[in-house]
Scaffold this motif. Structure first.
Motif, PDB file in Angstrom:
ATOM      1  N   ALA A  85      37.857  40.160  47.010  1.00 21.22           N
ATOM      2  CA  ALA A  85      36.446  39.877  47.295  1.00 21.22           C
ATOM      3  C   ALA A  85      36.297  39.176  48.645  1.00 21.22           C
ATOM      4  O   ALA A  85      35.432  39.530  49.452  1.00 21.22           O
ATOM      5  N   GLY A  86      37.146  38.200  48.930  1.00 21.96           N
ATOM      6  CA  GLY A  86      37.033  37.461  50.187  1.00 21.96           C
ATOM      7  C   GLY A  86      37.586  38.242  51.368  1.00 21.96           C
ATOM      8  O   GLY A  86      36.869  38.535  52.340  1.00 21.96           O
ATOM      9  N   GLY A  87      38.856  38.616  51.298  1.00 13.69           N
ATOM     10  CA  GLY A  87      39.523  39.285  52.429  1.00 13.69           C
ATOM     11  C   GLY A  87      38.932  40.648  52.729  1.00 13.69           C
ATOM     12  O   GLY A  87      38.717  41.014  53.894  1.00 13.69           O
ATOM     13  N   CYS A 126      53.956  41.481  51.119  1.00 17.08           N
ATOM     14  CA  CYS A 126      53.736  40.174  50.484  1.00 17.08           C
ATOM     15  C   CYS A 126      54.071  39.059  51.485  1.00 17.08           C
ATOM     16  O   CYS A 126      55.225  38.924  51.913  1.00 17.08           O
ATOM     17  N   VAL A 127      53.063  38.303  51.847  1.00 17.52           N
ATOM     18  CA  VAL A 127      53.301  37.231  52.833  1.00 17.52           C
ATOM     19  C   VAL A 127      53.985  36.061  52.139  1.00 17.52           C
ATOM     20  O   VAL A 127      53.505  35.551  51.121  1.00 17.52           O
ATOM     21  N   GLU A 128      55.128  35.663  52.708  1.00 14.63           N
ATOM     22  CA  GLU A 128      55.918  34.610  52.064  1.00 14.63           C
ATOM     23  C   GLU A 128      55.664  33.246  52.680  1.00 14.63           C
ATOM     24  O   GLU A 128      55.719  32.233  52.010  1.00 14.63           O
ATOM     25  N   PRO A 183      32.072  34.009  39.871  1.00 15.19           N
ATOM     26  CA  PRO A 183      32.274  33.516  41.242  1.00 15.19           C
ATOM     27  C   PRO A 183      32.104  34.527  42.376  1.00 15.19           C
ATOM     28  O   PRO A 183      31.899  34.133  43.531  1.00 15.19           O
ATOM     29  N   SER A 184      32.196  35.836  42.106  1.00 14.61           N
ATOM     30  CA  SER A 184      32.442  36.769  43.221  1.00 14.61           C
ATOM     31  C   SER A 184      31.318  36.857  44.242  1.00 14.61           C
ATOM     32  O   SER A 184      31.575  36.988  45.438  1.00 14.61           O
ATOM     33  N   LEU A 185      30.052  36.789  43.797  1.00 15.66           N
ATOM     34  CA  LEU A 185      28.981  36.923  44.791  1.00 15.66           C
ATOM     35  C   LEU A 185      29.057  35.770  45.798  1.00 15.66           C
ATOM     36  O   LEU A 185      28.792  35.964  46.993  1.00 15.66           O
ATOM     37  N   VAL A 198      39.375  32.366  53.141  1.00 10.99           N
ATOM     38  CA  VAL A 198      38.060  32.911  52.728  1.00 10.99           C
ATOM     39  C   VAL A 198      38.018  33.509  51.316  1.00 10.99           C
ATOM     40  O   VAL A 198      37.204  34.377  51.051  1.00 10.99           O
ATOM     41  N   ASP A 199      38.867  33.054  50.445  1.00 21.30           N
ATOM     42  CA  ASP A 199      38.735  33.532  49.062  1.00 21.30           C
ATOM     43  C   ASP A 199      38.084  32.433  48.232  1.00 21.30           C
ATOM     44  O   ASP A 199      37.440  31.529  48.775  1.00 21.30           O
ATOM     45  N   ALA A 200      38.302  32.461  46.911  1.00 17.93           N
ATOM     46  CA  ALA A 200      37.637  31.488  46.032  1.00 17.93           C
ATOM     47  C   ALA A 200      38.200  30.072  46.179  1.00 17.93           C
ATOM     48  O   ALA A 200      37.680  29.145  45.553  1.00 17.93           O
ATOM     49  N   SER A 201      39.204  29.894  46.999  1.00 19.09           N
ATOM     50  CA  SER A 201      39.814  28.559  47.154  1.00 19.09           C
ATOM     51  C   SER A 201      38.845  27.524  47.684  1.00 19.09           C
ATOM     52  O   SER A 201      38.995  26.342  47.435  1.00 19.09           O
ATOM     53  N   GLY A 241      41.989  43.705  45.326  1.00 28.28           N
ATOM     54  CA  GLY A 241      42.281  42.496  44.547  1.00 28.28           C
ATOM     55  C   GLY A 241      41.770  42.597  43.123  1.00 28.28           C
ATOM     56  O   GLY A 241      41.748  43.680  42.516  1.00 28.28           O
ATOM     57  N   ASN A 242      41.356  41.480  42.583  1.00 28.78           N
ATOM     58  CA  ASN A 242      40.903  41.448  41.192  1.00 28.78           C
ATOM     59  C   ASN A 242      39.566  42.139  40.979  1.00 28.78           C
ATOM     60  O   ASN A 242      39.174  42.408  39.839  1.00 28.78           O
ATOM     61  N   THR A 243      38.876  42.452  42.064  1.00 31.74           N
ATOM     62  CA  THR A 243      37.605  43.174  41.868  1.00 31.74           C
ATOM     63  C   THR A 243      37.859  44.598  41.358  1.00 31.74           C
ATOM     64  O   THR A 243      36.934  45.254  40.889  1.00 31.74           O
ATOM     65  N   TYR A 297      37.175  43.824  37.834  1.00 34.25           N
ATOM     66  CA  TYR A 297      36.183  42.830  37.430  1.00 34.25           C
ATOM     67  C   TYR A 297      34.985  43.477  36.734  1.00 34.25           C
ATOM     68  O   TYR A 297      34.842  44.707  36.732  1.00 34.25           O
ATOM     69  N   GLY A 298      34.171  42.611  36.128  1.00 35.37           N
ATOM     70  CA  GLY A 298      32.996  43.117  35.413  1.00 35.37           C
ATOM     71  C   GLY A 298      31.783  43.245  36.310  1.00 35.37           C
ATOM     72  O   GLY A 298      30.711  43.639  35.851  1.00 35.37           O
ATOM     73  N   ALA A 299      31.939  42.874  37.602  1.00 32.45           N
ATOM     74  CA  ALA A 299      30.890  43.055  38.615  1.00 32.45           C
ATOM     75  C   ALA A 299      29.570  42.376  38.275  1.00 32.45           C
ATOM     76  O   ALA A 299      28.517  42.827  38.723  1.00 32.45           O
ATOM     77  N   ALA A 300      29.608  41.332  37.439  1.00 34.19           N
ATOM     78  CA  ALA A 300      28.412  40.503  37.230  1.00 34.19           C
ATOM     79  C   ALA A 300      28.287  39.639  38.484  1.00 34.19           C
ATOM     80  O   ALA A 300      29.127  38.780  38.735  1.00 34.19           O
ATOM     81  N   LEU A 301      27.286  39.912  39.282  1.00 34.38           N
ATOM     82  CA  LEU A 301      27.201  39.278  40.606  1.00 34.38           C
ATOM     83  C   LEU A 301      25.950  38.398  40.663  1.00 34.38           C
ATOM     84  O   LEU A 301      24.850  38.861  40.970  1.00 34.38           O
ATOM     85  N   TYR A 304      47.345  42.771  41.505  1.00 31.18           N
ATOM     86  CA  TYR A 304      47.631  42.867  42.943  1.00 31.18           C
ATOM     87  C   TYR A 304      47.385  44.304  43.408  1.00 31.18           C
ATOM     88  O   TYR A 304      48.233  45.184  43.211  1.00 31.18           O
ATOM     89  N   TYR A 305      46.248  44.526  43.996  1.00 28.55           N
ATOM     90  CA  TYR A 305      45.899  45.868  44.492  1.00 28.55           C
ATOM     91  C   TYR A 305      45.029  45.728  45.728  1.00 28.55           C
ATOM     92  O   TYR A 305      44.438  44.654  45.962  1.00 28.55           O
ATOM     93  N   VAL A 306      44.894  46.808  46.458  1.00 28.75           N
ATOM     94  CA  VAL A 306      43.874  46.853  47.504  1.00 28.75           C
ATOM     95  C   VAL A 306      42.531  46.691  46.776  1.00 28.75           C
ATOM     96  O   VAL A 306      42.219  47.472  45.872  1.00 28.75           O
ATOM     97  N   LEU A 338      47.045  42.568  55.512  1.00 32.85           N
ATOM     98  CA  LEU A 338      48.334  42.548  54.818  1.00 32.85           C
ATOM     99  C   LEU A 338      48.070  42.369  53.329  1.00 32.85           C
ATOM    100  O   LEU A 338      47.482  41.361  52.918  1.00 32.85           O
ATOM    101  N   GLU A 339      48.468  43.324  52.540  1.00 38.44           N
ATOM    102  CA  GLU A 339      48.159  43.305  51.101  1.00 38.44           C
ATOM    103  C   GLU A 339      49.455  43.516  50.326  1.00 38.44           C
ATOM    104  O   GLU A 339      50.159  44.507  50.550  1.00 38.44           O
ATOM    105  N   ARG A 340      49.729  42.608  49.397  1.00 41.29           N
ATOM    106  CA  ARG A 340      51.001  42.712  48.657  1.00 41.29           C
ATOM    107  C   ARG A 340      51.006  43.913  47.700  1.00 41.29           C
ATOM    108  O   ARG A 340      52.067  44.462  47.400  1.00 41.29           O
TER     109      ARG A 340
END
Ligand code: FAD
Ligand code: SF4
Length: 524
Positions: A14-16, A235-237, A499-501, A486-489, A81-83, A86-90, A77-79, A33-35
């Motif tokens: 959602a963020g990246g 995967c960024v280490e 949280p996603s919206l 820029v994610d939920a952190s 992400g968790n979206t 997700y249930g897309a309740a925004l 872990y996908y292009v 870069l996506e793991r």
């Protein structure tokens, strides 16, 4: 300089993903870069057994309780992400959520920015993610500068009946705002619609790309720009800095079994709240002994996830609804008639079926001899109850010496959630929504365990004071010149809406700042 970019974004959720979309037209050289890889499109996307019983799309990863006990996190872990699942309740945070809110369990702290600061970005986020909704139906919603781009998703007859029953009790149910590529008229899906209104919405990937997820909405369109590249399986280490410790100079990733290095003028971490904190902690060096961007010692702390329950009420009549996730209710968001503190939000869940229940059934052994799980599923009406989890410094992500993730959680603010559950039970009883043969104790509440990391947030909080926050109001690390998260952190509190919206809106906001910094500011 082949591996040097203007901007590198780590993580495509959602963020990246949203940030990549926003920056793409700038013409700047951008690397994602996506793991993970692309989530495979296959029939199993819509199979309850594959998704819920075999957890086919979950990451094969083990994390640890603070006492060392392993657990299996609900993370993908996908292009996108968790979206992707997700249930897309925004929903937007309520206006009050940006200020300090007094809960029974303590204080939900104020954000450094207000609802007014976020409002234009919420409107853009809703537009971008095809949110279907209805302004003015939820009395708790804040002001909006534009109507929804699409009308609300229609209720099927059983949910319309529930809606009318709740209204009859004096409540204010409203159409749940959903990010979905659905064209419908009079409850019928039109030939132009990507979404076919199937039963596999919540927790499933969408086989036909009908869900407004970060891959479909943002990453794929971003990649149409020749200046944007994506590396999957990367995967960024760790991140390395120059000797001053002020600039990230190297991104070290493991890809196809080998170590690769990249660099960028601007480095954006968007790995999700737990993995972003872990990456910063793993990147400790001489100048940042407690972890990168962690002079404040807040990185990893204040982990939040919502106090949630998935809840199945067994109706006396069968519930033939296919697409169930269309109703929500915020009447107990701030208080109730008999309590002065916030309780939370009630939403519909996707419809449960027999296969899903079989996946969960071991914990319900007591019901099995008496009630066929298929019967339960056919008669179930499924709810998601969500209350605010408060940020606590000891609820945190840490890493072991060999880099494994440890999650420490003590429950916070549980009384409001218990009362929300009781309110729903009372409402269902009042409208006669239970089988005469089935006693009320058959309401099956299922609290979310430690592995329920779906709504993770808050581990790299933003703020104005570098002593109490890791990021400034632009989500740049206080301690570094070219590092953003820029994610939920960045969340300071998690409110009681999904949280996603807010993640998407913030990515657009930070994107505007970055375009200015890159000298590419433009009108959308
Ligand atoms: C079943 C389910 C249902 C949900 N329903 C809703 C809902 O209805 N509404 C809502 O608002 N939210 C919902 N959510 C939550 C929502 O999906 C998340 O809040 C959102 O995706 C978080 O965005 P993010 O950018 O913080 O992280 P993510 O979307 O998780 O993206 C992080 C990305 O970083 C990648 N990554 C991680 N570590 C690394 C690394 N070291 N190197 C490279 N890449 C890395 C990951 O693969 C991933 O692509 C749901 C989640 C789940 C699991
Ligand atoms: S309901 Fe629509 S968006 Fe959801 S899985 Fe089915 S087709 Fe896809």
């Amino acid at each position: 300089m082949e591996n040097h970019y203007d901007v590198i974004i780590i993580g495509t959720g959602a963020g990246g993903g949203t940030l990549a979309y926003h920056l793409a037209p700038s013409g700047k050289r951008i690397l994602l870069l996506e793991r993970g890889g692309y989530l495979p499109r296959e029939k199993d996307n819509w199979e309850s057994r594959a998704v819920f019983v075999e957890s086919k799309y979950r990451a094969k990863e083990t994390w640890y309780h603070k006492d060392g006990k392993p657990f299996y996190p609900g993370i993908q872990y996908y292009v996108g992400g968790n979206t992707k699942v997700y249930g897309a309740a925004l929903l937007r945070f309520r206006e009050q959520d940006f200020g300090e809110v007094r809960h029974h369990g303590g204080i939900s702290p104020a954000w450094p920015l207000s609802y007014e600061d976020f409002e234009p970005y919420y409107t853009r986020a809703e537009y971008l993610y095809h949110v279907h909704g209805q302004r003015g139906a939820d009395p708790t919603e804040g002001p909006a500068s534009a109507p929804y781009r699409y009308p609300p998703v229609s209720h099927e007859p059983r949910i319309q009946e529930l809606f009318d029953d709740f209204r009859g009790l004096g409540h204010h149910p409203f159409p749940l705002p959903l990010g979905i590529l659905l064209d419908e008229a009079e409850g019928k899906v039109l030939h132009t619609s990507a979404c076919v209104r199937c039963a596999a919405f919540d927790g499933f990937p969408c086989l036909v790309n009908g869900k407004a997820d970060a891959q479909v909405i943002c990453v794929d369109p971003a990649l149409e720009h020749t200046n944007v590249e994506l590396l999957t399986g990367a995967c960024v280490e760790r991140l390395e800095t120059d000797p001053s410790g002020r600039v990230v100079t190297k991104i070290v990733a493991r890809r196809n079994g080998s170590v690769e290095e990249y660099s960028a003028d601007i480095v954006v971490v968007a790995c999700g709240a737990i993995n972003s904190a872990a990456l910063l902690l793993r990147s400790a060096n001489e100048k940042h002994p407690a972890g990168l961007a962690n002079n404040s010692d807040v990185v990893g702390r204040h982990y939040m996830r919502h106090n949630c329950s998935a809840f199945m009420a067994i109706s006396k009549d069968p519930n033939p609804t296919v697409f169930q996730k269309t109703l929500a209710l915020n009447d107990f968001y701030f208080r109730s008639d008999d309590w002065e503190y916030p309780l939370g939000e009630i939403q519909m869940l996707g419809k449960s079926d027999g296969e899903m229940l079989k996946g969960e059934a071991p914990g319900w052994a007591v019901w099995k001899p008496e009630f066929a799980l298929d019967f339960l599923a056919e008669h179930s009406i499924d709810f998601w109850l969500q209350s605010e989890d408060l940020p606590h410094p000891d609820n945190r992500v840490t890493i072991t010496q060999d880099g494994r993730i440890v999650l420490s959680i003590e429950e916070t603010n549980v009384e409001g959630h218990k009362r929300l559950t009781a309110k729903l039970k009372d409402m269902l009883t009042e409208i006669g929504c239970h089988d005469q043969l089935v006693h009320r104790s058959l309401y099956l509440g299922k609290d979310i365990p430690i592995g329920g990391t779906a709504h993770q947030a808050g581990t790299v909080r933003f703020g104005r004071d570098p002593k109490t926050s890791a990021l400034d109001v632009n989500c740049k690390a206080h301690d570094l010149d070219n590092l953003y998260v820029v994610d939920a952190s960045f969340f300071v509190s998690i409110a009681a809406v999904n949280p996603s919206l807010t993640i998407v809106a913030n990515a657009l906001r930070v994107g505007d700042h970055l375009l200015e910094r890159l000298g590419s500011a433009r009108e959308l």
